[in-house]
Scaffold this motif. Structure first.
Motif, PDB file in Angstrom:
ATOM      1  N   TYR A 250       0.820  -1.213   0.000  1.00  0.00           N
ATOM      2  CA  TYR A 250       0.000   0.000   0.000  1.00  0.00           C
ATOM      3  C   TYR A 250       0.855   1.264   0.000  1.00  0.00           C
ATOM      4  CZ  TYR A 250      -4.287  -2.713   0.913  1.00  0.00           C
ATOM      5  OH  TYR A 250      -5.343  -3.575   0.832  1.00  0.00           O
TER       6      TYR A 250
ATOM      7  N   GLU B  73      -5.882  -0.978   7.316  1.00  0.00           N
ATOM      8  CA  GLU B  73      -6.164   0.277   8.024  1.00  0.00           C
ATOM      9  C   GLU B  73      -4.885   0.890   8.584  1.00  0.00           C
ATOM     10  OE1 GLU B  73      -9.911  -0.477  10.587  1.00  0.00           O
ATOM     11  OE2 GLU B  73      -9.227  -2.417   9.776  1.00  0.00           O
TER      12      GLU B  73
ATOM     13  N   ARG C  33      -3.126   2.506   5.777  1.00  0.00           N
ATOM     14  CA  ARG C  33      -3.844   3.743   5.438  1.00  0.00           C
ATOM     15  C   ARG C  33      -3.468   4.862   6.412  1.00  0.00           C
ATOM     16  NH1 ARG C  33     -10.435   4.523   5.010  1.00  0.00           N
ATOM     17  NH2 ARG C  33     -10.340   6.596   4.073  1.00  0.00           N
TER      18      ARG C  33
ATOM     19  N   GLN D 182      -4.004  12.796   3.827  1.00  0.00           N
ATOM     20  CA  GLN D 182      -5.244  12.027   3.925  1.00  0.00           C
ATOM     21  C   GLN D 182      -5.904  11.807   2.570  1.00  0.00           C
ATOM     22  OE1 GLN D 182      -5.976  10.565   6.882  1.00  0.00           O
ATOM     23  NE2 GLN D 182      -7.367   9.397   5.585  1.00  0.00           N
TER      24      GLN D 182
ATOM     25  N   GLU E  10      -4.451  11.209  -0.280  1.00  0.00           N
ATOM     26  CA  GLU E  10      -3.787  10.048  -0.901  1.00  0.00           C
ATOM     27  C   GLU E  10      -4.191   8.760  -0.192  1.00  0.00           C
ATOM     28  OE1 GLU E  10      -1.854   8.120  -3.782  1.00  0.00           O
ATOM     29  OE2 GLU E  10      -2.081  10.288  -3.747  1.00  0.00           O
TER      30      GLU E  10
ATOM     31  N   ASP F 217      -7.046   8.209   1.336  1.00  0.00           N
ATOM     32  CA  ASP F 217      -8.431   7.919   0.932  1.00  0.00           C
ATOM     33  C   ASP F 217      -8.484   7.358  -0.485  1.00  0.00           C
ATOM     34  OD1 ASP F 217      -9.225   8.859   3.414  1.00  0.00           O
ATOM     35  OD2 ASP F 217      -9.897  10.809   2.643  1.00  0.00           O
ATOM     36  N   LYS F 218      -7.672   7.913  -1.364  1.00  0.00           N
ATOM     37  CA  LYS F 218      -7.607   7.443  -2.754  1.00  0.00           C
ATOM     38  C   LYS F 218      -7.146   5.983  -2.797  1.00  0.00           C
ATOM     39  CE  LYS F 218      -4.927   8.364  -6.926  1.00  0.00           C
ATOM     40  NZ  LYS F 218      -3.891   9.242  -7.481  1.00  0.00           N
TER      41      LYS F 218
ATOM     42  N   ALA G 278      -7.347   3.774  -0.336  1.00  0.00           N
ATOM     43  CA  ALA G 278      -8.393   2.955   0.285  1.00  0.00           C
ATOM     44  C   ALA G 278      -9.513   2.650  -0.706  1.00  0.00           C
ATOM     45  CB  ALA G 278      -8.940   3.642   1.528  1.00  0.00           C
ATOM     46  N   GLU G 279      -9.895   3.656  -1.480  1.00  0.00           N
ATOM     47  CA  GLU G 279     -10.944   3.453  -2.480  1.00  0.00           C
ATOM     48  C   GLU G 279     -10.479   2.492  -3.570  1.00  0.00           C
ATOM     49  OE1 GLU G 279     -13.364   6.095  -5.745  1.00  0.00           O
ATOM     50  OE2 GLU G 279     -12.861   7.048  -3.840  1.00  0.00           O
ATOM     51  N   SER G 280      -9.238   2.627  -4.001  1.00  0.00           N
ATOM     52  CA  SER G 280      -8.742   1.796  -5.107  1.00  0.00           C
ATOM     53  C   SER G 280      -8.616   0.313  -4.729  1.00  0.00           C
ATOM     54  CB  SER G 280      -7.405   2.306  -5.619  1.00  0.00           C
ATOM     55  OG  SER G 280      -6.348   1.990  -4.728  1.00  0.00           O
TER      56      SER G 280
ATOM     57  N   LEU H 244     -10.558  -1.045  -2.274  1.00  0.00           N
ATOM     58  CA  LEU H 244     -11.819  -1.388  -1.620  1.00  0.00           C
ATOM     59  C   LEU H 244     -11.662  -1.598  -0.128  1.00  0.00           C
ATOM     60  CD1 LEU H 244     -13.234  -3.834  -4.313  1.00  0.00           C
ATOM     61  CD2 LEU H 244     -13.498  -1.346  -4.179  1.00  0.00           C
TER      62      LEU H 244
END
Length: 189
Positions: A24, A165, A168, A177, A179, A181-182, A184-186, A188
């Motif tokens: 990550y 997490e 993240r 934050q 980046e 969040d981006k 985390a979205e990518s 899932l």
């Protein structure tokens, strides 16, 4: 500015807690260097999955890249045996103290907060979390049942199921934050 993180790897580590942050962080544009604390680059995880490190702690020292000034963050995977091996390394202990003293990000998951950070006095007066039941080994700090705890420049997490997490949280502190969040979205998360 490119952020740089070092991830220490020791035999007996929990594989998910090492690989997830490495993956990550790299996806988020962080330059990650994996460092075996043993004599060779290969580390054997607690579930018998071999992991190839980029280098060893000894080689890093010889290259003069083992100073806090070279890094923005240090990450310690857990696993009972892996954490004990990290704690037994004077090189790791000295590096962690230097990183904390330099105001750099210190991140540990699972058993590592209790087994590695606490004996060095690095959790003193801080909020932290760790693998359930390990908190009894820590004195002078406030345990939390949260999945990830961020206290200033210290990030701790509970275990393999919280590794995403945890990563993240590290990304949020290192590169922001948005980046985190981006990412985390990518994935899932």
């Amino acid at each position: 500015m490119l952020k740089k993180a070092i991830v220490f790897l020791a035999d007996g580590l929990e594989e998910v807690e090492a690989i997830t942050p490495i993956d990550y962080l790299r996806r988020a544009g962080v330059e990650v260097t994996t460092v075996s604390i043993g004599s060779g680059e290969q580390v054997m995880g607690s579930h018998k999955i071999p992991i190839a490190a980029d280098t060893t702690l000894e080689k890093l020292h010889v290259q003069g890249k083992d100073a806090a000034a070279d890094w923005d963050a240090v990450v310690l995977p857990g696993g009972g045996v892996g954490s004990e091996n990290l704690a037994a390394s004077p090189g790791v202990g000295g590096f962690l103290k230097e990183m904390a003293g330099a105001g750099k990000l210190v991140c540990a998951i699972c058993a590592a907060p209790a087994v590695v950070l606490a004996p060095l006095g690095l959790l003193q007066g801080r909020r932290f979390t760790c693998y359930p039941g390990m908190e009894d080994r820590v004195r002078g700090a406030q345990w939390s049942g949260d999945r990830v705890v961020i206290d200033g420049l210290f990030i701790t997490s509970r275990g393999a199921g919280t590794a995403g997490e945890f990563a993240r949280g590290i990304i949020g502190k290192l590169v922001g934050q948005a980046e985190a969040d981006k990412l985390a979205e990518s994935v899932l998360l």
